[in-house]
Design a protein around this motif. Structure first.
Motif, short mmCIF file in Angstrom:
data_model
loop_
_atom_site.label_atom_id
_atom_site.label_comp_id
_atom_site.label_asym_id
_atom_site.label_seq_id
_atom_site.Cartn_x
_atom_site.Cartn_y
_atom_site.Cartn_z
N ASP A 50 0.09 -4.70 6.39
CA ASP A 50 0.15 -3.33 6.90
C ASP A 50 1.61 -2.99 7.18
O ASP A 50 2.24 -3.58 8.08
CB ASP A 50 -0.65 -3.19 8.20
N HIS A 65 0.82 -1.21 0.00
CA HIS A 65 0.00 0.00 0.00
C HIS A 65 0.86 1.27 0.00
O HIS A 65 2.08 1.23 0.18
CB HIS A 65 -0.95 -0.01 1.20
N ARG A 68 -9.95 4.60 7.56
CA ARG A 68 -8.93 3.58 7.82
C ARG A 68 -7.51 4.11 7.64
O ARG A 68 -6.54 3.38 7.88
CB ARG A 68 -9.14 2.38 6.90
N SER A 95 -1.75 4.70 4.51
CA SER A 95 -2.81 3.74 4.17
C SER A 95 -2.59 2.42 4.88
O SER A 95 -1.83 2.32 5.84
CB SER A 95 -2.88 3.56 2.65
N SER A 96 -3.25 1.38 4.37
CA SER A 96 -3.15 0.05 4.96
C SER A 96 -3.41 -1.00 3.90
O SER A 96 -3.81 -0.69 2.77
CB SER A 96 -4.16 -0.10 6.10
N ALA A 97 -3.22 -2.24 4.30
CA ALA A 97 -3.46 -3.35 3.38
C ALA A 97 -4.91 -3.40 2.92
O ALA A 97 -5.20 -3.94 1.85
CB ALA A 97 -3.08 -4.66 4.06
N TRP A 98 -5.82 -2.82 3.70
CA TRP A 98 -7.23 -2.80 3.34
C TRP A 98 -7.45 -2.19 1.96
O TRP A 98 -8.40 -2.59 1.25
CB TRP A 98 -8.02 -2.01 4.38
N ASP A 99 -6.62 -1.25 1.56
CA ASP A 99 -6.77 -0.61 0.24
C ASP A 99 -6.87 -1.65 -0.87
O ASP A 99 -7.48 -1.38 -1.91
CB ASP A 99 -5.57 0.29 -0.06
N TYR A 109 9.91 -1.69 6.92
CA TYR A 109 8.83 -1.83 5.94
C TYR A 109 9.09 -3.05 5.05
O TYR A 109 8.18 -3.85 4.78
CB TYR A 109 8.74 -0.60 5.05
N ARG A 159 -3.94 6.01 8.22
CA ARG A 159 -3.06 6.08 9.40
C ARG A 159 -2.04 7.17 9.19
O ARG A 159 -1.59 7.43 8.06
CB ARG A 159 -2.34 4.74 9.60
N GLN A 177 1.47 8.63 8.94
CA GLN A 177 2.78 8.06 8.61
C GLN A 177 3.85 8.87 9.31
O GLN A 177 4.03 10.06 9.05
CB GLN A 177 3.00 8.07 7.09
#
Length: 212
Positions: free
Chosen positions: A35, A8, A136, A12-16, A48, A138, A140
């Motif tokens: 994430d 991502h 959702r 953002s997050s893995a949800w994207d 990361y 976040r 950074q």
């Protein structure tokens, strides 16, 4: 079966990636989305990268897909694990020794209206989905923004770039020039905003699996 490692972007997050992940799984592929530890002050680029590498594990037949800020991470993953392909989606393209915080000025990025993030990043995303994406998000933080990109050269992996024609953040004209200067290739193109994985997940999955 291909494994797609989906990275991502900033804030953002893995949800994207959840809609694209579903499309890829329906096609019989494996998906890894993680994430990144962007909200931890102590996390750097290596942290990361570790997060993605650990999630990939021993999987092979790997395609690494990096969106936006994730362009600083995707090549680092490819330098650590065997990858068949690296796909940059509306992504930042780092230069050796360049901190992410310097990328904007070095490329001549002119910015956008951050007062309306939906209009800037997700103008073609359904309203409820766009609002959930913002909820959702976040912050950074951490040293990754200030760290020099550690590779001396681009990893030895076939690399393609997918440009979003309706992107109001990384505009097409700007990104075509950056891709030419930094990768020396002509980008592929797709309709859609910066968050194309939410606005056109099927089309993006088609591209990733070679159907477009």
């Amino acid at each position: 079966m291909t494994t797609f490692a989906l990275i991502h972007g900033g804030g953002s997050s893995a949800w994207d990636w959840h809609l694209v992940a579903a499309e890829l799984r329906e096609r019989g592929h494996d998906v890894v989305a993680v994430d990144l530890p962007i909200d931890k002050e102590s996390s750097g680029l290596s942290d990361y990268t570790d997060a993605v590498v650990e999630a990939v594990g021993e999987r092979r037949d790997l395609v690494v897909v990096a969106h936006s800020w994730g362009g600083f991470v995707g090549p680092l993953v490819c330098a650590r694990v065997p990858a068949d392909r690296l796909v940059l989606v509306a992504a930042m393209i780092p230069a050796p020794g360049e901190p992410p915080s310097d990328w904007w000025g070095n490329t001549g990025f002119s910015g956008g209206d951050m007062d309306d993030e939906i209009a800037l990043f997700m103008h073609d995303v359904p309203k409820k989905l766009a609002e959930e994406a913002l909820a959702r998000g976040r912050d950074q933080v951490g040293r990754a923004e200030r760290e020099p990109w550690p590779l001396e050269s681009w990893p030895d992996v076939p690399t393609s770039f997918l440009l979003c024609r309706d992107d109001r953040f990384f505009t097409p004209a700007f990104m075509r020039e950056v891709v030419r200067d930094r990768l020396g290739v002509v980008p592929d193109e797709i309709d859609g905003s910066h968050m194309v994985m939410l606005s056109r997940p099927r089309e993006l999955a088609d591209y990733l699996t070679g159907r477009s």
